[in-house]
Design a protein around this motif. Structure first.
Motif, PDB file in Angstrom:
ATOM      1  N   MET A 205      95.847 -54.075 -53.339  1.00 50.67           N
ATOM      2  CA  MET A 205      95.088 -54.837 -54.326  1.00 50.67           C
ATOM      3  C   MET A 205      95.702 -54.771 -55.724  1.00 50.67           C
ATOM      4  O   MET A 205      95.468 -55.642 -56.555  1.00 50.67           O
ATOM      5  CB  MET A 205      93.640 -54.331 -54.382  1.00 50.67           C
ATOM      6  N   GLY A 206      96.457 -53.716 -56.002  1.00 45.41           N
ATOM      7  CA  GLY A 206      97.083 -53.592 -57.311  1.00 45.41           C
ATOM      8  C   GLY A 206      96.092 -53.390 -58.435  1.00 45.41           C
ATOM      9  O   GLY A 206      96.372 -53.708 -59.590  1.00 45.41           O
ATOM     10  N   MET A 207      94.911 -52.854 -58.107  1.00 45.15           N
ATOM     11  CA  MET A 207      93.883 -52.642 -59.122  1.00 45.15           C
ATOM     12  C   MET A 207      93.859 -51.177 -59.540  1.00 45.15           C
ATOM     13  O   MET A 207      94.161 -50.282 -58.755  1.00 45.15           O
ATOM     14  CB  MET A 207      92.509 -53.039 -58.581  1.00 45.15           C
ATOM     15  N   GLU A 208      93.460 -50.954 -60.778  1.00 43.97           N
ATOM     16  CA  GLU A 208      93.395 -49.594 -61.303  1.00 43.97           C
ATOM     17  C   GLU A 208      92.504 -48.700 -60.451  1.00 43.97           C
ATOM     18  O   GLU A 208      92.780 -47.523 -60.260  1.00 43.97           O
ATOM     19  CB  GLU A 208      92.874 -49.628 -62.745  1.00 43.97           C
ATOM     20  N   LEU A 211      94.548 -47.297 -57.423  1.00 44.38           N
ATOM     21  CA  LEU A 211      95.835 -46.638 -57.606  1.00 44.38           C
ATOM     22  C   LEU A 211      95.767 -45.151 -57.276  1.00 44.38           C
ATOM     23  O   LEU A 211      94.729 -44.506 -57.412  1.00 44.38           O
ATOM     24  CB  LEU A 211      96.318 -46.811 -59.051  1.00 44.38           C
ATOM     25  N   ALA A 212      96.918 -44.625 -56.868  1.00 45.81           N
ATOM     26  CA  ALA A 212      97.023 -43.186 -56.601  1.00 45.81           C
ATOM     27  C   ALA A 212      97.363 -42.473 -57.906  1.00 45.81           C
ATOM     28  O   ALA A 212      98.522 -42.434 -58.318  1.00 45.81           O
ATOM     29  CB  ALA A 212      98.100 -42.939 -55.553  1.00 45.81           C
ATOM     30  N   HIS A 213      96.357 -41.932 -58.564  1.00 47.78           N
ATOM     31  CA  HIS A 213      96.582 -41.197 -59.808  1.00 47.78           C
ATOM     32  C   HIS A 213      96.990 -39.771 -59.429  1.00 47.78           C
ATOM     33  O   HIS A 213      96.174 -38.843 -59.392  1.00 47.78           O
ATOM     34  CB  HIS A 213      95.319 -41.215 -60.668  1.00 47.78           C
ATOM     35  N   ILE A 214      98.264 -39.627 -59.156  1.00 45.22           N
ATOM     36  CA  ILE A 214      98.775 -38.413 -58.521  1.00 45.22           C
ATOM     37  C   ILE A 214      98.563 -37.169 -59.376  1.00 45.22           C
ATOM     38  O   ILE A 214      98.005 -36.167 -58.917  1.00 45.22           O
ATOM     39  CB  ILE A 214     100.267 -38.589 -58.183  1.00 45.22           C
ATOM     40  N   ILE A 215      98.994 -37.216 -60.623  1.00 40.86           N
ATOM     41  CA  ILE A 215      98.922 -36.017 -61.467  1.00 40.86           C
ATOM     42  C   ILE A 215      97.475 -35.655 -61.817  1.00 40.86           C
ATOM     43  O   ILE A 215      97.080 -34.487 -61.677  1.00 40.86           O
ATOM     44  CB  ILE A 215      99.794 -36.192 -62.720  1.00 40.86           C
ATOM     45  N   ASP A 341      93.579 -47.588 -50.427  1.00 39.80           N
ATOM     46  CA  ASP A 341      92.715 -47.489 -51.611  1.00 39.80           C
ATOM     47  C   ASP A 341      92.413 -46.010 -51.867  1.00 39.80           C
ATOM     48  O   ASP A 341      91.484 -45.446 -51.295  1.00 39.80           O
ATOM     49  CB  ASP A 341      91.437 -48.285 -51.346  1.00 39.80           C
ATOM     50  N   VAL A 342      93.185 -45.380 -52.735  1.00 45.53           N
ATOM     51  CA  VAL A 342      93.089 -43.930 -52.915  1.00 45.53           C
ATOM     52  C   VAL A 342      91.764 -43.517 -53.544  1.00 45.53           C
ATOM     53  O   VAL A 342      91.176 -42.499 -53.165  1.00 45.53           O
ATOM     54  CB  VAL A 342      94.274 -43.406 -53.752  1.00 45.53           C
ATOM     55  N   ARG A 455      81.093 -44.864 -55.701  1.00 43.74           N
ATOM     56  CA  ARG A 455      82.502 -45.199 -55.909  1.00 43.74           C
ATOM     57  C   ARG A 455      83.072 -44.318 -57.016  1.00 43.74           C
ATOM     58  O   ARG A 455      82.482 -44.194 -58.087  1.00 43.74           O
ATOM     59  CB  ARG A 455      82.629 -46.667 -56.303  1.00 43.74           C
ATOM     60  N   LEU A 456      84.204 -43.706 -56.726  1.00 38.02           N
ATOM     61  CA  LEU A 456      84.906 -42.895 -57.708  1.00 38.02           C
ATOM     62  C   LEU A 456      85.884 -43.773 -58.482  1.00 38.02           C
ATOM     63  O   LEU A 456      86.465 -44.704 -57.930  1.00 38.02           O
ATOM     64  CB  LEU A 456      85.672 -41.777 -56.999  1.00 38.02           C
ATOM     65  N   ALA A 457      86.052 -43.481 -59.765  1.00 31.95           N
ATOM     66  CA  ALA A 457      87.011 -44.224 -60.585  1.00 31.95           C
ATOM     67  C   ALA A 457      87.644 -43.276 -61.591  1.00 31.95           C
ATOM     68  O   ALA A 457      87.073 -42.236 -61.929  1.00 31.95           O
ATOM     69  CB  ALA A 457      86.328 -45.379 -61.305  1.00 31.95           C
ATOM     70  N   TYR A 458      88.822 -43.645 -62.052  1.00 32.07           N
ATOM     71  CA  TYR A 458      89.541 -42.816 -63.023  1.00 32.07           C
ATOM     72  C   TYR A 458      89.815 -43.630 -64.281  1.00 32.07           C
ATOM     73  O   TYR A 458      90.172 -44.807 -64.213  1.00 32.07           O
ATOM     74  CB  TYR A 458      90.866 -42.329 -62.431  1.00 32.07           C
ATOM     75  N   SER A 459      89.647 -42.999 -65.442  1.00 33.89           N
ATOM     76  CA  SER A 459      89.941 -43.653 -66.715  1.00 33.89           C
ATOM     77  C   SER A 459      91.081 -42.926 -67.407  1.00 33.89           C
ATOM     78  O   SER A 459      90.992 -41.718 -67.667  1.00 33.89           O
ATOM     79  CB  SER A 459      88.706 -43.647 -67.621  1.00 33.89           C
TER      80      SER A 459
END
Length: 477
Positions: A205-208, A211-215, A341-342, A455-459
């Motif tokens: 999907m290329g959506m924020e 994304l895999a926010h690895i760090i 979808d991470v 739903r989890l999200a990262y900012s």
């Protein structure tokens, strides 16, 4: 005179074989105390320790259905010496979650602070007390919370209720519920810390949100995201790097128990076999990596891009991972995200651990039908409704699924596998979207199943993960 030989210390070789690769959550229950109080009050504290430990042990489960290990020490932490003793006891038992149940006043630095310095700084710690008056553990609890926060350590406190008098008080039902809930959160954190999820491909999907926010994921949750190229799966499919007999068993299981598999010709049959082989291949890869979850990108390069060779969709594989059973019988669900979808995967992973092993349900949030819309549509198409149905009063969400729905959600919790599977069908994938075809998964969940939707999200603005959630219930129209 003969010179004495100097004895040299030698390093000790660690035995290679270990019983488990995983670090299991272990809860340790303890209590500080005041050495100046009478023996009967001290015995009461010991009884409270055991009471709390038993409540936790009877109610906290791991995702595989087993009970979390709970230990307790009846050595009351009066001061530094006892703090050292209990810390060594807990160290021997590999305790990594701490629950204190103070019932009296004590001195924070001599007791809890001295005790905590002997554990890693991120060790979950909870203080649960009664709202006591005679020898106020509640005052001690607040004092410790303040003292620890002054040097940057935060703890969770529960000011609950248990009788002020008597040798064998029992905490109230609400206090126990709060403590059990906290223990599930602590078990989730410690159970997943140092573990890894395995992602095949990139998020389509290329959506924020996907994304895999690895760090940040590594630093905040201690979870590692292992990224593998889908070429590995494609190559293993071509090499037929799977157990062909097990593939036959898996297909026979689905043919026998499901509500039907749409197969038009030999090509469809072969594609369905490849889809099932993907489950066996990816399962073994994740097992080899000791993973606790996964994700796969079905669209774009894998199944949709006609510039390459589109391959079968991953729908059946995803559903099998998320289910509590497969052709081999009962198993723990392994949260697995559609379209890599991470953030969706982490949401499912946390919910499965927080619930002690409940199977996740990934779905699209398609449309919110408000009450007025339902009534308007019913009038337009001539359908009579009572108007007092829960969905007619509150509205409902059209949660059409486009990926990894566990088979369990085709039935009620605890329902027999055979009954669940009869409600599940495997139609062909939409060729317009997925020219690689393969089979999708379809079923309608029965009404009355209660759960948590979230739903989890990262900012990146504040480097914080957030979770939006609410209680939800399936309905039948």
């Amino acid at each position: 005179m003969k010179k004495r030989e100097k004895k040299m210390a030698k390093a000790i070789k660690i035995i290679k074989e270990i019983s488990s690769y995983n670090r299991s959550p272990v809860i340790g229950v303890f209590a500080p105390c005041d050495p100046r109080i009478d023996e009967e009050s001290r015995q009461r504290v010991r009884n409270i320790i055991k009471m709390a430990a038993d409540i936790i042990a009877e109610n906290v489960k791991l995702p595989d259905g087993s009970y979390c290990k709970v230990v307790y020490s009846d050595v009351l932490i009066d001061g530094e010496k006892q703090a050292d003793i209990v810390a060594r006891q807990f160290e021997e038992e590999k305790v990594n979650i701490l629950v204190g149940v103070p019932d009296t006043w004590a001195f924070p630095q001599l007791t809890l602070i001295s005790f905590l310095q002997q554990f890693p700084s991120d060790t979950p710690i909870n203080l649960t007390c009664g709202n006591s008056g005679p020898k106020p553990g509640v005052v001690y609890t607040h004092a410790c919370s303040g003292a620890l926060s002054q040097y940057g350590k935060l703890i969770h406190i529960i000011v609950g209720n248990w009788p002020d008098t008597g040798l064998n008080p029992v905490m109230s039902e609400n206090t126990a519920k709060q403590l059990i809930d906290w223990c599930y959160a602590a078990v989730t954190y410690m159970g997943l810390k140092g573990r890894r999820v395995v992602i095949f491909g990139h998020d389509s999907m290329g959506m924020e949100t996907a994304l895999a926010h690895i760090i940040p994921t590594r630093k905040i949750f201690g979870i590692e995201i292992t990224r593998l190229d889908m070429k590995l799966v494609a190559d293993m499919l071509n090499k037929e790097a799977y157990d062909k007999n097990e593939l036959k068993e898996l297909r026979a299981f689905l043919e026998k128990y499901s509500g039907g598999i749409e197969i038009r010709n030999e090509e469809d049959s072969e594609r369905f076999n490849k889809e099932l082989a993907m489950y066996l291949i990816v399962r073994d890869i994740i097992k080899d990596l000791n993973g606790v979850g996964g994700g796969f990108m079905s669209q774009l390069e894998w199944g949709s891009d006609r510039r390459g060779i589109p391959l079968p969709v991953a729908d059946v594989m995803e559903s099998l991972f998320n289910s509590t059973f497969d052709h081999n019988g009962k198993k723990p669900p392994l949260p697995f995200a559609t379209e890599a979808d991470v953030q969706g995967l982490l949401t499912m992973l946390f919910f499965t651990y927080l619930s002690g092993g409940a199977p996740p349900l990934f779905m699209d949030f398609r449309k919110v039908w408000e009450a007025w819309e339902i009534k308007k549509l019913a009038e337009e198409i001539g359908v009579k409704i009572k108007g007092d149905e829960i969905w007619a009063v509150k509205g409902f969400v059209d949660g059409d699924n486009s990926g990894s729905a566990s088979f369990d959600w085709a039935g009620y919790p605890g329902e027999e596998i055979e009954k669940i599977m009869k409600r599940i069908k495997f139609p062909l994938a939409d060729e317009f979207y997925f020219p690689g075809l393969g089979n999708s998964v379809t079923f309608v969940s029965p009404g009355g199943i209660k759960g948590i939707a979230g739903r989890l999200a990262y900012s990146s603005l504040n480097n914080i993960f957030s979770l939006v959630w609410d209680e939800a219930e399936t309905v039948e129209l």
